[in-house]
Write a protein that holds these residues in place. Structure first.
Motif, PDB file in Angstrom:
ATOM      1  N   LEU A   1      -6.030  10.670   0.884  1.00 13.89           N
ATOM      2  CA  LEU A   1      -5.160   9.828   1.708  1.00 13.89           C
ATOM      3  C   LEU A   1      -5.389  10.068   3.192  1.00 13.89           C
ATOM      4  CD1 LEU A   1      -1.852  10.027  -0.320  1.00 13.89           C
ATOM      5  CD2 LEU A   1      -3.413   8.107  -0.148  1.00 13.89           C
ATOM      6  N   TRP A   2      -5.671  11.321   3.558  1.00 12.51           N
ATOM      7  CA  TRP A   2      -5.925  11.629   4.965  1.00 12.51           C
ATOM      8  C   TRP A   2      -7.178  10.917   5.461  1.00 12.51           C
ATOM      9  CZ3 TRP A   2      -9.976  14.205   7.414  1.00 12.51           C
ATOM     10  CH2 TRP A   2      -9.757  14.480   8.749  1.00 12.51           C
ATOM     11  N   ILE A   3      -8.191  10.822   4.601  1.00 11.85           N
ATOM     12  CA  ILE A   3      -9.429  10.136   4.992  1.00 11.85           C
ATOM     13  C   ILE A   3      -9.140   8.664   5.270  1.00 11.85           C
ATOM     14  CG2 ILE A   3     -11.666   9.346   4.128  1.00 11.85           C
ATOM     15  CD1 ILE A   3     -11.891  12.050   2.686  1.00 11.85           C
ATOM     16  N   PHE A   4      -8.366   8.011   4.391  1.00 14.80           N
ATOM     17  CA  PHE A   4      -8.046   6.600   4.617  1.00 14.80           C
ATOM     18  C   PHE A   4      -7.193   6.410   5.864  1.00 14.80           C
ATOM     19  CE2 PHE A   4      -8.952   6.193  -0.005  1.00 14.80           C
ATOM     20  CZ  PHE A   4     -10.003   5.290   0.130  1.00 14.80           C
TER      21      PHE A   4
ATOM     22  N   PHE B   1      -8.562   4.098   8.938  1.00 17.10           N
ATOM     23  CA  PHE B   1      -7.914   2.826   9.206  1.00 17.10           C
ATOM     24  C   PHE B   1      -6.806   2.886  10.252  1.00 17.10           C
ATOM     25  CE2 PHE B   1      -9.543   2.184   4.845  1.00 17.10           C
ATOM     26  CZ  PHE B   1     -10.442   1.176   5.164  1.00 17.10           C
ATOM     27  N   SER B   2      -6.543   4.019  10.831  1.00 20.29           N
ATOM     28  CA  SER B   2      -5.511   4.053  11.857  1.00 20.29           C
ATOM     29  C   SER B   2      -6.080   3.486  13.157  1.00 20.29           C
ATOM     30  CB  SER B   2      -5.012   5.477  12.074  1.00 20.29           C
ATOM     31  OG  SER B   2      -6.038   6.267  12.594  1.00 20.29           O
ATOM     32  N   ASP B   3      -5.401   2.498  13.674  1.00 21.16           N
ATOM     33  CA  ASP B   3      -5.787   1.803  14.901  1.00 21.16           C
ATOM     34  C   ASP B   3      -7.213   1.269  14.820  1.00 21.16           C
ATOM     35  OD1 ASP B   3      -5.341   0.734  17.373  1.00 21.16           O
ATOM     36  OD2 ASP B   3      -5.847   2.563  18.456  1.00 21.16           O
ATOM     37  N   PRO B   4      -7.501   0.403  13.841  1.00 18.59           N
ATOM     38  CA  PRO B   4      -8.871  -0.074  13.684  1.00 18.59           C
ATOM     39  C   PRO B   4      -9.320  -0.987  14.824  1.00 18.59           C
ATOM     40  CG  PRO B   4      -7.436  -1.260  12.212  1.00 18.59           C
ATOM     41  CD  PRO B   4      -6.615  -0.177  12.857  1.00 18.59           C
TER      42      PRO B   4
END
Length: 75
Positions: free
Chosen positions: A38-41, A45-48
């Motif tokens: 989940l950390w990788i996703f 994807f945070s602030d793409p």
């Protein structure tokens, strides 16, 4: 009947201990596997769109002159 009661009580004690050990192992494995995934996703994807500009987070505040005309603009 008395012996079955003793066996039943000891069986419940064993199941309580076994269930706690099993729960600890399963929850540890779940945490170890799912949290990094989940950390990788979240990291990807945070602030793409790169909408947040890091240089503008800490900026100088513009000084305004508060006079009678400024307060008239508020209505």
């Amino acid at each position: 009947m008395k012996y079955l009661n003793i066996v039943y009580i000891n069986w419940l004690k064993f199941l309580k201990i076994f269930g706690n050990v099993q729960m600890f192992i399963l929850l540890t494995l779940t945490y170890i596997t799912f949290v990094p995934i989940l950390w990788i996703f979240v990291r990807i994807f945070s602030d793409p769109l790169k909408l947040r500009n890091k240089s503008k987070l800490w900026g100088e505040i513009k000084k305004e002159k508060y006079d009678f005309n400024y307060f008239k603009l508020q209505g």
